[in-house]
Design a protein around this motif. Structure first.
Motif, PDB file in Angstrom:
ATOM      1  N   GLY A   6       1.349  16.207  -2.927  1.00 13.22           N
ATOM      2  CA  GLY A   6       2.662  16.190  -3.552  1.00 13.22           C
ATOM      3  C   GLY A   6       3.396  14.884  -3.374  1.00 13.22           C
ATOM      4  N   SER A   7       4.418  14.727  -4.183  1.00 11.27           N
ATOM      5  CA  SER A   7       5.286  13.568  -4.092  1.00 11.27           C
ATOM      6  C   SER A   7       6.670  13.952  -4.595  1.00 11.27           C
ATOM      7  CB  SER A   7       4.737  12.408  -4.923  1.00 11.27           C
ATOM      8  OG  SER A   7       5.578  11.268  -4.826  1.00 11.27           O
ATOM      9  N   MET A   8       7.670  13.256  -4.060  1.00  7.66           N
ATOM     10  CA  MET A   8       9.051  13.477  -4.455  1.00  7.66           C
ATOM     11  C   MET A   8       9.693  12.120  -4.709  1.00  7.66           C
ATOM     12  SD  MET A   8      12.043  15.263  -2.132  1.00  7.66           S
ATOM     13  CE  MET A   8      10.809  16.365  -1.435  1.00  7.66           C
ATOM     14  N   VAL A   9      10.232  11.924  -5.905  1.00 10.20           N
ATOM     15  CA  VAL A   9      10.892  10.668  -6.248  1.00 10.20           C
ATOM     16  C   VAL A   9      12.372  10.947  -6.484  1.00 10.20           C
ATOM     17  CG1 VAL A   9      10.981   8.718  -7.837  1.00 10.20           C
ATOM     18  CG2 VAL A   9       8.778   9.751  -7.259  1.00 10.20           C
ATOM     19  N   ILE A  10      13.221  10.339  -5.669  1.00 10.76           N
ATOM     20  CA  ILE A  10      14.668  10.525  -5.740  1.00 10.76           C
ATOM     21  C   ILE A  10      15.308   9.164  -5.998  1.00 10.76           C
ATOM     22  CG2 ILE A  10      16.727  11.253  -4.482  1.00 10.76           C
ATOM     23  CD1 ILE A  10      14.921  13.127  -2.850  1.00 10.76           C
ATOM     24  N   GLU A  17       4.957  17.191   1.180  1.00  8.78           N
ATOM     25  CA  GLU A  17       3.636  17.771   1.459  1.00  8.78           C
ATOM     26  C   GLU A  17       3.692  19.263   1.131  1.00  8.78           C
ATOM     27  OE1 GLU A  17       0.852  16.594   1.974  1.00  8.78           O
ATOM     28  OE2 GLU A  17       1.040  14.605   2.862  1.00  8.78           O
ATOM     29  N   PHE A  18       3.801  19.539  -0.164  1.00  9.93           N
ATOM     30  CA  PHE A  18       4.007  20.912  -0.623  1.00  9.93           C
ATOM     31  C   PHE A  18       2.827  21.824  -0.294  1.00  9.93           C
ATOM     32  CE2 PHE A  18       6.338  18.319  -3.943  1.00  9.93           C
ATOM     33  CZ  PHE A  18       7.575  18.500  -3.367  1.00  9.93           C
ATOM     34  N   GLY A  19       1.654  21.252  -0.135  1.00  9.18           N
ATOM     35  CA  GLY A  19       0.470  22.065   0.162  1.00  9.18           C
ATOM     36  C   GLY A  19       0.559  22.802   1.475  1.00  9.18           C
ATOM     37  N   ILE A  44       0.838  -1.196   0.000  1.00  6.18           N
ATOM     38  CA  ILE A  44       0.000   0.000   0.000  1.00  6.18           C
ATOM     39  C   ILE A  44       0.873   1.246   0.000  1.00  6.18           C
ATOM     40  CG2 ILE A  44      -0.198  -0.106   2.534  1.00  6.18           C
ATOM     41  CD1 ILE A  44      -3.051   1.049   2.236  1.00  6.18           C
ATOM     42  N   GLU A  45       0.432   2.277  -0.717  1.00  2.57           N
ATOM     43  CA  GLU A  45       1.183   3.524  -0.830  1.00  2.57           C
ATOM     44  C   GLU A  45       0.214   4.695  -0.942  1.00  2.57           C
ATOM     45  OE1 GLU A  45       3.316   5.684  -0.277  1.00  2.57           O
ATOM     46  OE2 GLU A  45       5.080   5.068  -1.442  1.00  2.57           O
ATOM     47  N   ASN A  46       0.689   5.868  -0.578  1.00  3.60           N
ATOM     48  CA  ASN A  46      -0.089   7.106  -0.685  1.00  3.60           C
ATOM     49  C   ASN A  46      -0.463   7.387  -2.136  1.00  3.60           C
ATOM     50  OD1 ASN A  46       0.581  10.210  -1.447  1.00  3.60           O
ATOM     51  ND2 ASN A  46      -0.755  10.104   0.336  1.00  3.60           N
ATOM     52  N   ASP A  47      -1.644   7.982  -2.348  1.00  6.54           N
ATOM     53  CA  ASP A  47      -2.153   8.184  -3.709  1.00  6.54           C
ATOM     54  C   ASP A  47      -1.291   9.129  -4.553  1.00  6.54           C
ATOM     55  OD1 ASP A  47      -2.970  10.370  -2.171  1.00  6.54           O
ATOM     56  OD2 ASP A  47      -5.105   9.967  -2.419  1.00  6.54           O
ATOM     57  N   LEU A 104       5.971  15.890  -7.953  1.00  7.08           N
ATOM     58  CA  LEU A 104       4.616  15.928  -8.488  1.00  7.08           C
ATOM     59  C   LEU A 104       3.761  16.804  -7.585  1.00  7.08           C
ATOM     60  CD1 LEU A 104       2.332  14.628 -10.370  1.00  7.08           C
ATOM     61  CD2 LEU A 104       1.996  13.022  -8.493  1.00  7.08           C
ATOM     62  N   LEU A 105       2.986  17.696  -8.194  1.00  5.73           N
ATOM     63  CA  LEU A 105       1.988  18.482  -7.474  1.00  5.73           C
ATOM     64  C   LEU A 105       0.615  18.106  -8.008  1.00  5.73           C
ATOM     65  CD1 LEU A 105       4.612  20.268  -7.040  1.00  5.73           C
ATOM     66  CD2 LEU A 105       3.038  22.193  -6.785  1.00  5.73           C
TER      67      LEU A 105
END
Length: 303
Positions: free
Chosen positions: A138-142, A156-158, A106-109, A129-130
């Motif tokens: 938001g999401s950050m992929v590194i 959590e850019f919001g 399971i993962e955040n949407d 991603l916003l």
């Protein structure tokens, strides 16, 4: 060995979307049903009624889930808050393994949406991603991995403060650049209740010549551009991807680029301009990303 099938869920506040998918993200069949609003027991009852027959028919090897909230991928427990309060606390992997003898991840949407873009594109570097919706997710992929953060609040850019209101109180990016804030501000000007408007109607009013609504939209794009700029200079990703239903507007990126033109003209010391794009995976992004997350966690990724 025949084709492996997986049951993939995208749990949303109003509906549970589902699909039977192959390991190559081919959708064999898909559908949705209303999200239960009461208890976790009701959730599992509807799961069994709607999806267990499908899981058995296709002899699925596991269950991949996209869900709202702060998802702990290791424990499979969802923390934080969402419209479905009963999701927060129960152990999803444990329940599915014990009751249905299936693996589960399971993962955040928003993280799923970002993973879908990564999987289905030729992006090699880091991305952010916003998702522009009721709030700004938001999401950050590194290094091709989601950065969750120490408290599961990575990207959590919001929550970023991007200005102050008329009372000099701080305003978050979600508070001024989400679709909901656009609707709220427009409704206030028009003397309407929020539920009497939607994003499409707001833009139609602007296109018909309503100067006040045009000004609201202009300010909304400006705040979005501030958010994008801040993300670029905090994370410095190769690309910033924009999602949410409103991002499908033909001039969406163009309008943000115009506001970035002004920002960079006024700040010549800023030399790194965000590279913007819109989500390609569309409405199936959360399903595709949930499957990719599952395959990653189960060491089944082949490409």
């Amino acid at each position: 060995m025949g084709t492996q099938h997986y049951l993939v869920l995208d749990i949303g506040g109003s509906a549970v979307k589902y699909a039977i998918m192959t390991a190559q993200a081919e959708i064999i069949t898909q559908g949705s049903y209303p999200s239960p609003t009461t208890t976790i027991d009701a959730f599992w009852q509807t799961f069994e009624a709607n999806l267990l027959p499908l899981a058995q028919q296709y002899q699925v090897k596991g269950v991949a889930i996209s869900a709202p909230g702060s998802v702990d991928c290791d424990s499979s427990i969802i923390y934080g808050h969402s419209a479905l309060r009963y999701l927060h606390g129960p152990n999803f992997r444990q329940h599915i393994q014990h009751n249905y003898q299936l693996n589960c991840e399971i993962e955040n949407d928003a993280n799923c949406a970002a993973l879908a873009e990564l999987w289905r594109s030729d992006i090699q570097g880091d991305i952010c991603l916003l998702v522009i919706g009721t709030g700004v997710g938001g999401s950050m992929v590194i290094n091709r991995k989601v950065h969750h953060g120490h408290h599961l609040h990575g990207a959590e850019f919001g929550y970023m403060f991007v200005g102050v209101d008329d009372d000099n109180k701080p305003v978050t990016l979600s508070g001024c650049a989400a679709t909901r804030s656009l609707i709220q501000n427009s409704a206030k000007i028009l003397g309407l209740e929020e539920h009497q408007l939607n994003g499409k109607a707001v833009f139609e009013l602007a296109e018909s010549g309503n100067k006040d609504i045009q000004a609201v939209i202009d300010k909304w794009y400006q705040m979005l551009a501030y958010g994008v700029y801040n993300v670029q200079y905090c994370v410095d990703p190769e690309q910033i991807i924009l999602g949410g239903a409103i991002s499908t507007r033909p001039d969406f990126v163009e309008q943000i680029e115009r506001k970035l033109d002004l920002i960079f003209a006024e700040n010549p010391f800023s030399s790194v301009r965000p590279k913007l794009s819109v989500c390609e995976a569309g409405n199936d992004a959360n399903l595709i990303g949930a499957l990719y997350h599952y395959l990653q966690r189960q060491d089944l990724v082949t490409s």
